[in-house]
Design a protein around this motif. Structure first.
Motif, PDB file in Angstrom:
ATOM      1  N   HIS A  72       7.764   3.250  11.876  1.00 25.00           N
ATOM      2  CA  HIS A  72       8.462   2.376  10.864  1.00 25.00           C
ATOM      3  C   HIS A  72       7.494   2.196   9.783  1.00 25.00           C
ATOM      4  CE1 HIS A  72       5.888   0.188  13.753  1.00 25.00           C
ATOM      5  NE2 HIS A  72       5.866  -0.853  12.992  1.00 25.00           N
ATOM      6  N   LEU A  73       6.148   2.983   9.826  1.00 24.06           N
ATOM      7  CA  LEU A  73       5.418   2.755   8.562  1.00 24.06           C
ATOM      8  C   LEU A  73       5.801   3.598   7.419  1.00 24.06           C
ATOM      9  CD1 LEU A  73       1.636   2.534  10.339  1.00 24.06           C
ATOM     10  CD2 LEU A  73       3.231   0.832   9.766  1.00 24.06           C
ATOM     11  N   ARG A  74       5.695   2.995   6.418  1.00 27.05           N
ATOM     12  CA  ARG A  74       6.415   3.900   5.143  1.00 27.05           C
ATOM     13  C   ARG A  74       4.978   4.471   4.335  1.00 27.05           C
ATOM     14  NH1 ARG A  74      11.032   0.571   2.291  1.00 27.05           N
ATOM     15  NH2 ARG A  74      11.488   2.586   1.668  1.00 27.05           N
ATOM     16  N   GLY A  75       4.855   5.528   4.149  1.00 30.32           N
ATOM     17  CA  GLY A  75       3.659   5.990   3.485  1.00 30.32           C
ATOM     18  C   GLY A  75       3.815   5.135   2.122  1.00 30.32           C
ATOM     19  N   ILE A  76       4.907   5.139   1.298  1.00 33.57           N
ATOM     20  CA  ILE A  76       4.913   4.597  -0.054  1.00 33.57           C
ATOM     21  C   ILE A  76       4.277   3.110  -0.071  1.00 33.57           C
ATOM     22  CG2 ILE A  76       6.830   5.786  -0.751  1.00 33.57           C
ATOM     23  CD1 ILE A  76       8.555   3.350  -0.358  1.00 33.57           C
ATOM     24  N   ASP A  77       4.227   2.419   1.274  1.00 34.04           N
ATOM     25  CA  ASP A  77       3.904   1.037   1.088  1.00 34.04           C
ATOM     26  C   ASP A  77       2.067   0.884   0.961  1.00 34.04           C
ATOM     27  OD1 ASP A  77       6.132  -0.518   1.256  1.00 34.04           O
ATOM     28  OD2 ASP A  77       6.239  -0.073   3.361  1.00 34.04           O
ATOM     29  N   ALA A  78       1.498   2.103   1.229  1.00 33.31           N
ATOM     30  CA  ALA A  78      -0.048   2.278   1.008  1.00 33.31           C
ATOM     31  C   ALA A  78      -0.378   3.207  -0.035  1.00 33.31           C
ATOM     32  CB  ALA A  78      -0.392   3.099   2.300  1.00 33.31           C
ATOM     33  N   VAL A  79       0.469   3.663  -0.683  1.00 33.20           N
ATOM     34  CA  VAL A  79      -0.033   4.787  -1.614  1.00 33.20           C
ATOM     35  C   VAL A  79      -0.457   4.106  -2.919  1.00 33.20           C
ATOM     36  CG1 VAL A  79       0.660   6.780  -3.296  1.00 33.20           C
ATOM     37  CG2 VAL A  79       1.567   6.865  -0.976  1.00 33.20           C
ATOM     38  N   ASN A  80      -1.590   4.392  -3.454  1.00 30.44           N
ATOM     39  CA  ASN A  80      -2.137   3.726  -4.743  1.00 30.44           C
ATOM     40  C   ASN A  80      -2.020   4.616  -5.777  1.00 30.44           C
ATOM     41  OD1 ASN A  80      -3.215   2.055  -6.979  1.00 30.44           O
ATOM     42  ND2 ASN A  80      -5.200   2.177  -5.997  1.00 30.44           N
ATOM     43  N   PRO A  81      -0.916   4.734  -6.875  1.00 37.11           N
ATOM     44  CA  PRO A  81      -1.145   5.849  -7.894  1.00 37.11           C
ATOM     45  C   PRO A  81      -1.985   5.650  -8.968  1.00 37.11           C
ATOM     46  CG  PRO A  81       0.842   4.311  -7.928  1.00 37.11           C
ATOM     47  CD  PRO A  81       0.198   3.989  -6.829  1.00 37.11           C
ATOM     48  N   MET A  82      -2.575   4.442  -8.848  1.00 39.57           N
ATOM     49  CA  MET A  82      -3.814   4.291  -9.968  1.00 39.57           C
ATOM     50  C   MET A  82      -5.232   4.873  -9.274  1.00 39.57           C
ATOM     51  SD  MET A  82      -2.235   2.340 -12.031  1.00 39.57           S
ATOM     52  CE  MET A  82      -3.383   1.567 -13.009  1.00 39.57           C
ATOM     53  N   GLY A 109       2.334   8.708 -13.140  1.00 34.97           N
ATOM     54  CA  GLY A 109       3.053   7.301 -13.327  1.00 34.97           C
ATOM     55  C   GLY A 109       1.800   6.159 -12.629  1.00 34.97           C
ATOM     56  N   ASN A 110       2.382   4.759 -12.761  1.00 32.93           N
ATOM     57  CA  ASN A 110       1.660   4.081 -12.051  1.00 32.93           C
ATOM     58  C   ASN A 110       2.288   3.065 -11.152  1.00 32.93           C
ATOM     59  OD1 ASN A 110       3.116   2.200 -13.794  1.00 32.93           O
ATOM     60  ND2 ASN A 110       1.473   1.856 -15.336  1.00 32.93           N
ATOM     61  N   ARG A 111       3.713   3.382 -10.843  1.00 39.73           N
ATOM     62  CA  ARG A 111       4.427   2.647  -9.867  1.00 39.73           C
ATOM     63  C   ARG A 111       4.992   3.448  -8.955  1.00 39.73           C
ATOM     64  NH1 ARG A 111       9.161  -1.857 -11.222  1.00 39.73           N
ATOM     65  NH2 ARG A 111       9.757  -2.189  -9.274  1.00 39.73           N
ATOM     66  N   ILE A 112       4.543   3.217  -7.724  1.00 40.71           N
ATOM     67  CA  ILE A 112       5.047   4.227  -6.927  1.00 40.71           C
ATOM     68  C   ILE A 112       6.695   4.308  -6.779  1.00 40.71           C
ATOM     69  CG2 ILE A 112       4.971   2.617  -5.021  1.00 40.71           C
ATOM     70  CD1 ILE A 112       4.567   6.327  -4.560  1.00 40.71           C
ATOM     71  N   ASP A 113       7.284   3.455  -6.870  1.00 45.00           N
ATOM     72  CA  ASP A 113       8.728   3.242  -6.745  1.00 45.00           C
ATOM     73  C   ASP A 113       9.360   4.292  -7.978  1.00 45.00           C
ATOM     74  OD1 ASP A 113       9.393   0.572  -5.239  1.00 45.00           O
ATOM     75  OD2 ASP A 113       7.620   0.472  -6.490  1.00 45.00           O
ATOM     76  N   ASP A 114       8.819   4.392  -9.177  1.00 46.92           N
ATOM     77  CA  ASP A 114       9.198   5.263 -10.035  1.00 46.92           C
ATOM     78  C   ASP A 114       8.849   6.793  -9.974  1.00 46.92           C
ATOM     79  OD1 ASP A 114       9.992   3.115 -11.403  1.00 46.92           O
ATOM     80  OD2 ASP A 114       8.175   2.935 -12.485  1.00 46.92           O
ATOM     81  N   LEU A 115       8.019   7.020  -9.083  1.00 45.89           N
ATOM     82  CA  LEU A 115       7.402   8.499  -8.722  1.00 45.89           C
ATOM     83  C   LEU A 115       8.296   9.236  -7.677  1.00 45.89           C
ATOM     84  CD1 LEU A 115       3.556   7.750  -8.487  1.00 45.89           C
ATOM     85  CD2 LEU A 115       5.103   7.901 -10.709  1.00 45.89           C
TER      86      LEU A 115
END
Length: 384
Positions: free
Chosen positions: A87-97, A133-139
């Motif tokens: 259930h762990l989602r990588g996108i909840d940890a990725v820091n695109p900054m 980009g700077n927001r994971i949801d947009d990437l």
């Protein structure tokens, strides 16, 4: 935008010696010979014979999960408190900054698969993302892309220190099998409840829910496996649960290439530049990619960032050429092959109308240590 006078490496089985690419709204809308080019816009970029390639794709990394130059504060790749965490989602940890994203796109790497590490046998959900980009949801290109499973020394090493299972390869496989059986039963009960109003739907289980797309064949299983016996365990589990799967690392794949060909396995090879830092890497060789390709196994090359910094993806492909992989196959191993292996070929990996306008312009050899891109476009936007 029209890119003209380009040597276009389409990765669609042809090179256009002198051609053009038209980009509209972030997508490639036309590709062809200059002889067929008709000016439709004043927005023209003449690259004067430079090579244009699809943006490079790294099919296995942990970009943004371990932030560069930080210790525990930036380490979000392994939740080593439970061996089964689908259930762990990588996108909840990725820091695109993290500045490694910039290093990626400046090297021409425009899409990566990233997500949890390999401490847990059932590690979590991987995502395919763009690197600018700077927001994971947009990437996000696709999320979840796959479920990450880990075999071999890594889970053993983590949980041996805790005096918990898995301390053996048997327990690692058993934990994966148990979780998949639970999810399979959960799916069957949900289907029965949908068909029969007298059958109660099972209580919500977030771990099982996370595995439903995998069991339905909507996403793949990515198995971390270095040693030959672990590779065979991955294939055994995949057969047992009818999973679409990819072998990640496949370090000893060159020793069992005929078996991989017979199984129709896809392999993401790498990292190729690292040391033999643990026993299961004792047979590590940069020749693996060439051996598997010669046997007819579909391969991609990865960095496993941060093991190898993401910007060296094209350099590792060049190393594979030095060790016997045909040059064009090395290009395919960081473009169309990872796109296809990851189920992303409708959007990325080649230069073709309808695909994302992820384009990299080189005046020299992109696989050379001496060469960097002159220009990089992601979704049609020039980032360098």
């Amino acid at each position: 935008m029209n890119i003209i006078n380009a040597k276009i490496y389409t990765m669609e089985d042809k090179i256009i010696p002198n051609g053009y690419i038209t980009v509209e709204n972030g997508k490639i809308t036309a590709v062809g010979e200059m002889s067929g080019f008709a000016v439709t816009s004043a927005d023209i970029l003449d690259v004067n014979g430079a090579g244009v390639y699809p943006g490079f794709v790294d099919a296995h990394s942990h970009l943004g999960m371990w932030e560069d130059g930080l210790g525990f504060e930036g380490d979000d790749g392994n939740e080593a408190t439970d061996p089964s965490t689908p259930h762990l989602r990588g996108i909840d940890a990725v820091n695109p900054m993290d500045h490694c994203f910039e290093e990626a796109y400046r090297a021409g790497v425009t899409t990566v698969v990233t997500g949890p590490g390999s401490s847990n046998p059932v590690a979590g959900q991987l995502a395919a993302i763009k690197t600018y980009g700077n927001r994971i949801d947009d990437l996000i290109v696709k999320e979840p892309l796959a479920i990450k499973f880990a075999l071999g020394e890594n889970p053993k090493g983590i949980y041996h220190g805790k005096n918990e299972a898995p301390e053996t390869r048997m327990a690692t496989a058993a934990i994966i099998r148990e979780q998949l059986y639970k999810a399979k039963k959960y799916l069957e009960d949900k289907q029965k409840a949908a068909e029969d109003e007298d059958f109660d739907e099972p209580d919500y289980d977030i771990k099982c829910e996370a595995l439903l797309p995998l069991l339905r064949g909507e996403i793949k299983a990515h198995f971390h496996a270095h040693r030959a016996d672990d590779i065979f365990t991955a294939m055994r589990l995949a057969r047992e649960f009818k999973l679409n799967y990819v072998l990640i690392h496949c370090t000893e794949g060159h020793l069992i290439a005929d078996k991989l060909r017979a199984e129709g396995a896809d392999a993401v090879i790498g990292p190729l530049l690292c040391e033999r830092s643990k026993p299961e890497l004792r047979n590590l060789t940069p020749k693996t990619a060439a051996v598997l390709h010669k046997q007819g196994v579909s391969i991609a090359i990865c960095t496993d960032h941060p093991v190898i910094p993401i910007q060296y993806l094209p350099l590792t492909a060049g190393l594979a050429v030095r060790e016997g992989l045909p040059y064009e196959e090395a290009l395919r191993a960081i473009t169309i092959n990872p796109a296809r292996i990851c189920g992303l070929e409708e959007r990325i990996g080649s230069i073709k109308p309808g695909k994302d306008a992820d384009l990299v312009v080189f005046e020299g050899d992109p696989l050379s240590v001496y060469t960097t891109p002159n220009m990089v476009f992601i979704n049609g936007f020039r980032v360098i």
